[in-house]
Design an enzyme around this catalytic site. Sequence first.
Site, mmCIF file in Angstrom:
data_model
loop_
_atom_site.group_PDB
_atom_site.id
_atom_site.type_symbol
_atom_site.label_atom_id
_atom_site.label_comp_id
_atom_site.label_asym_id
_atom_site.label_seq_id
_atom_site.Cartn_x
_atom_site.Cartn_y
_atom_site.Cartn_z
ATOM 1 N N LYS A 9 18.216 -10.992 0.066
ATOM 2 C CA LYS A 9 16.755 -10.895 0.152
ATOM 3 C C LYS A 9 16.158 -11.025 -1.240
ATOM 4 C CE LYS A 9 16.441 -6.531 -1.685
ATOM 5 N NZ LYS A 9 15.806 -6.201 -3.001
ATOM 6 N N LEU A 97 19.415 -8.216 -4.971
ATOM 7 C CA LEU A 97 19.342 -9.130 -3.828
ATOM 8 C C LEU A 97 19.774 -8.470 -2.526
ATOM 9 C CD1 LEU A 97 20.771 -12.412 -5.445
ATOM 10 C CD2 LEU A 97 18.401 -11.613 -5.353
ATOM 11 N N ASP A 134 17.135 -0.029 1.644
ATOM 12 C CA ASP A 134 17.006 -1.466 1.903
ATOM 13 C C ASP A 134 17.713 -1.911 3.180
ATOM 14 O OD1 ASP A 134 15.443 -1.953 -0.279
ATOM 15 O OD2 ASP A 134 16.993 -2.939 -1.471
#
Length: 279
Positions: A9, A97, A134
């Site tokens: 991401k 990420l 996350d």
Amino acid sequence: MLTFSAPAKLNLFLHVIGRRQDGYHLLQTVFRFIDFSDDLSFRLRTDGIIKLHNPIAGIPEEKDLCVRAAKLLKQATGTKQGIDIFLQKRIPMGGGLGGGSSDAATTLLALNHLWKANLSRQQLLELGLQLGADVPVFIFGENAFAEGIGEKLTRIKLPPAWYVVLVPPVQVSTAEIFTSKELTRNTNPIKIPPFSVLQGHNDLEWVVCRLYPEVARCLEWLKQQENTTITAMSGSGACVFAEFSSEAAAQAVFECIPDSMAGFMARGLDCHPMQQTMK
């Protein structure tokens, strides 16, 4: 044996708007999935054992997020089945990420299917949050505007885009950045709708750049390139990215990356690769 993707991401922006009494920071961010991923393969076992066959160097197996996710789901469902896990790691660690979080989410989604646990998406979201802030967005499965500590998610439609991502040769400690005395925590909240991701910024960026000159150097190089729509650091770093509205524009910049820098090019996704198969 079945194989599933665990996509990376990008945080198109990341605002720190406050801090809870328990120390967790209140955020506003936009998560975008990209077509750069780890791959996870799973093989059912009947003996109840959870085994990661290729652990990451330096991370004890019991602390690996894939193993922790599998054990959490096993505990929550009471299944007697086990699983062999094979992880092909591509997403850099400590890069902002979401690689570990994505691996955990893919493990929960895949094992919910393979073990026939039949937990709802909401139940999986609640389990995911126990593993990290996350993790829920990867279970949510769509690009999202996130609030709270990152768990309050609203679907957001993003235009097609391509990204050049640079990977500085450092691993940034998220805890180090969020506990920094230099970090501001009072960005004014934005409302959805209306807002534009182009109006955002990353509140962690300047703190990381001061502590890690390699990150600052990569970010400065990207900012000098033409035809970018967004140039920023993702999450708490270390990776930085530039967004382009066309593949050709991204390719032109990607081909010019200096030999002293490393990176990759990726396409923005509309949703998680498992979004349809796991419904």
